[in-house]
Design a protein around this motif. Structure first.
Motif, PDB file in Angstrom:
ATOM      1  N   ALA A   1      20.354  27.892 -42.273  1.00 28.86           N
ATOM      2  CA  ALA A   1      20.385  28.940 -43.298  1.00 28.86           C
ATOM      3  C   ALA A   1      21.157  30.156 -42.813  1.00 28.86           C
TER       4      ALA A   1
ATOM      5  N   GLU B   1      16.179  24.086 -40.235  1.00 32.83           N
ATOM      6  CA  GLU B   1      16.411  24.698 -41.542  1.00 32.83           C
ATOM      7  C   GLU B   1      16.769  26.175 -41.387  1.00 32.83           C
ATOM      8  N   GLU B   2      16.052  26.870 -40.509  1.00 33.89           N
ATOM      9  CA  GLU B   2      16.314  28.291 -40.287  1.00 33.89           C
ATOM     10  C   GLU B   2      17.697  28.518 -39.687  1.00 33.89           C
TER      11      GLU B   2
END
Length: 107
Positions: free
Chosen positions: A76, A72-73
């Motif tokens: 992003a 997810e990081e």
């Protein structure tokens, strides 16, 4: 002064320091790496971070939750790209498999 000084080998660009055979091998290795990366994109781009984490998890490594968080990081921090449109334009490739992970899951 060259801002790319750290990229130089003995004061020359890396390709200039290689023999023609080494340059050919380097180009081939980069082409093959690009193929692997494009296949991975085709596999993982349409998946959710959790689905991707479940696909790459291996015993002894980070947990699925930790992998999900890392994915997810990293996603992003990427510029927004419509994954479905990008993946649909890629040629269909054979699935990339990790024999280590597959063998561990079969035990």
């Amino acid at each position: 002064m060259d801002d790319r000084k750290d990229e130089l080998v003995n004061g020359r660009a890396p390709d200039e320091s290689l023999t023609p055979e080494q340059q050919r091998q380097r180009a081939q290795a980069l082409d093959e790496a690009g193929q692997v990366i494009s296949e991975a994109i085709a596999i993982f781009a349409p998946l959710t971070p959790r689905q991707s984490a479940e696909r790459v998890w291996a015993p002894g490594g980070p947990s699925v939750d930790e992998l999900t968080s890392r994915i997810e990081e990293s996603r992003a921090n990427l510029p927004h790209v419509d994954a479905v449109d990008e993946v649909s334009s890629l040629p269909v490739a054979a699935p990339v498999t990790d024999s280590r992970a597959g063998a561990a899951r079969r035990r």
